[in-house]
Scaffold this active site. Sequence first.
Site, PDB file in Angstrom:
ATOM      1  N   HIS A   1       2.317   3.549  -9.078  1.00  0.00           N
ATOM      2  CA  HIS A   1       2.010   1.984  -9.426  1.00  0.00           C
ATOM      3  C   HIS A   1       3.542   1.604 -10.266  1.00  0.00           C
ATOM      4  O   HIS A   1       3.973   0.441 -10.100  1.00  0.00           O
ATOM      5  CB  HIS A   1       0.998   1.928 -10.106  1.00  0.00           C
TER       6      HIS A   1
ATOM      7  N   LEU B   1      10.548 -20.260  -4.603  1.00  0.00           N
ATOM      8  CA  LEU B   1       9.852 -19.511  -4.263  1.00  0.00           C
ATOM      9  C   LEU B   1       8.265 -19.504  -5.112  1.00  0.00           C
ATOM     10  O   LEU B   1       8.288 -19.358  -6.137  1.00  0.00           O
ATOM     11  CB  LEU B   1      10.101 -18.050  -4.067  1.00  0.00           C
TER      12      LEU B   1
ATOM     13  N   ASP C   1       1.092  -1.173  -0.017  1.00  0.00           N
ATOM     14  CA  ASP C   1      -0.149  -0.118   0.073  1.00  0.00           C
ATOM     15  C   ASP C   1       0.885   1.065  -0.165  1.00  0.00           C
ATOM     16  O   ASP C   1       1.958   1.434   0.553  1.00  0.00           O
ATOM     17  CB  ASP C   1      -1.060   0.058   1.386  1.00  0.00           C
TER      18      ASP C   1
HETATM   19  C1  IPE Z   1      -5.671  -2.732  -0.158  1.00  0.00           C
HETATM   20  O1  IPE Z   1      -5.212  -1.319  -0.460  1.00  0.00           O
HETATM   21  C2  IPE Z   1      -5.559  -3.530  -1.532  1.00  0.00           C
HETATM   22  C3  IPE Z   1      -4.092  -3.361  -2.281  1.00  0.00           C
HETATM   23  C4  IPE Z   1      -2.881  -3.272  -1.690  1.00  0.00           C
HETATM   24  C5  IPE Z   1      -4.344  -4.066  -3.375  1.00  0.00           C
HETATM   25  P1  IPE Z   1      -6.069  -0.181  -0.526  1.00  0.00           P
HETATM   26  O2  IPE Z   1      -5.529   1.091  -0.804  1.00  0.00           O
HETATM   27  O3  IPE Z   1      -7.144  -0.585  -1.666  1.00  0.00           O
HETATM   28  O4  IPE Z   1      -7.022  -0.340   0.936  1.00  0.00           O
HETATM   29  P2  IPE Z   1      -8.003   0.740   1.623  1.00  0.00           P
HETATM   30  O5  IPE Z   1      -9.098   0.907   0.587  1.00  0.00           O
HETATM   31  O6  IPE Z   1      -7.168   1.824   1.923  1.00  0.00           O
HETATM   32  O7  IPE Z   1      -8.208  -0.010   2.829  1.00  0.00           O
HETATM   33  C1  IPE Z   2      -1.610   0.403  -3.389  1.00  0.00           C
HETATM   34  O1  IPE Z   2      -1.455   1.585  -3.603  1.00  0.00           O
HETATM   35  C2  IPE Z   2      -1.858  -0.284  -4.835  1.00  0.00           C
HETATM   36  C3  IPE Z   2      -3.069  -0.807  -5.029  1.00  0.00           C
HETATM   37  C4  IPE Z   2      -4.307  -0.577  -4.083  1.00  0.00           C
HETATM   38  C5  IPE Z   2      -3.404  -1.165  -6.452  1.00  0.00           C
HETATM   39  P1  IPE Z   2      -2.424   2.639  -3.335  1.00  0.00           P
HETATM   40  O2  IPE Z   2      -2.829   3.084  -4.963  1.00  0.00           O
HETATM   41  O3  IPE Z   2      -3.590   2.324  -2.709  1.00  0.00           O
HETATM   42  O4  IPE Z   2      -1.709   3.921  -2.828  1.00  0.00           O
HETATM   43  P2  IPE Z   2      -2.574   4.983  -1.555  1.00  0.00           P
HETATM   44  O5  IPE Z   2      -2.853   4.203  -0.502  1.00  0.00           O
HETATM   45  O6  IPE Z   2      -3.479   5.534  -2.421  1.00  0.00           O
HETATM   46  O7  IPE Z   2      -1.385   5.813  -1.279  1.00  0.00           O
HETATM   47 MG    MG Z   3      -4.054   2.408  -0.688  1.00  0.00          MG
END
Ligand code: IPE
Ligand code: IPE
Ligand code: MG
Length: 245
Positions: free
Chosen positions: A36, A130, A19
């Site tokens: 990303h 792995l 995240d």
């Molecule tokens: C969780 O992250 C999903 C992934 C890392 C793929 P999100 O960014 O979607 O989670 P929330 O919505 O903040 O809880």
């Molecule tokens: C995690 O990073 C990747 C996915 C959920 C695909 P985020 O895109 O949720 O990044 P934040 O949480 O907005 O910083």
């Molecule tokens: Mg996120």
Amino acid sequence: MKENIDRNNLPKHIAIIMDGNGRWAKKQGAMRIFGHRNAIQAVRDAIEGAGEIGIQHLTLFSFSTENWSRPQDEIQALMQLLVETIVSEMPRVMKNNVRLNTIGDIKSLPTSTYEKLVEAVHQTSTNTGLTVHFALSYSGQWELTEAAKRIAQKVSEGKLSPEEITNATVADHLDTAGIPDPELMIRTSGEFRISNFLLWQLAYTELYFSDVLWPDFRKEHLFAAIEDYQKRERRFGKTGEQVKP
Ligand code: IPE
Ligand code: IPE
Ligand code: MG
């Protein structure tokens, strides 16, 4: 760092909620997709780091059921990035003897993404190092609901009686059937929640939260999490005295 890890007390399975990509990009005034793109190096590092020390399973939460609610252009860019990355990373994956797998509703992904994934899983199926499980269009509640449907189907066909249903029956009908539950779950970016990740499988998992935003995550962060895990006493409901070696 790596030297501090006790090779006799390694988790077999590590799960990661990757995240913080969007916030990482925002910090430098860039578009979310820039975050990303920069997440790929972190994924490489996690895979290589886990492989180096002999972890057997690594599950990476890559796209959740709830992530379908994001803006269409972000979803499209993510799916495109996924296809490109599978193709460009394949030589490295093969060289590192990594087996790829997916969990989640991957049929709901765009056809090109789905096909590349299936191909990659097939191509790596005889690798023996792995195993990396990509959770895509995945959520724990979705997975449990699907398992309930499959179990109900067997009951209605007379192949299973309700009295026979045990914890093991449920586990065997999840996407993770046959994979040991993670001993360690890492979430980056300073959020303290599960966000519908492996709800069943995390029952007794040690949780580790890091402030690092995912694109900045490197092997050293993985090793630090494992070191922290190794200092913990896992009691599984027993008393401390009962579990002391
Ligand atoms: C969780 O992250 C999903 C992934 C890392 C793929 P999100 O960014 O979607 O989670 P929330 O919505 O903040 O809880
Ligand atoms: C995690 O990073 C990747 C996915 C959920 C695909 P985020 O895109 O949720 O990044 P934040 O949480 O907005 O910083
Ligand atoms: Mg996120």
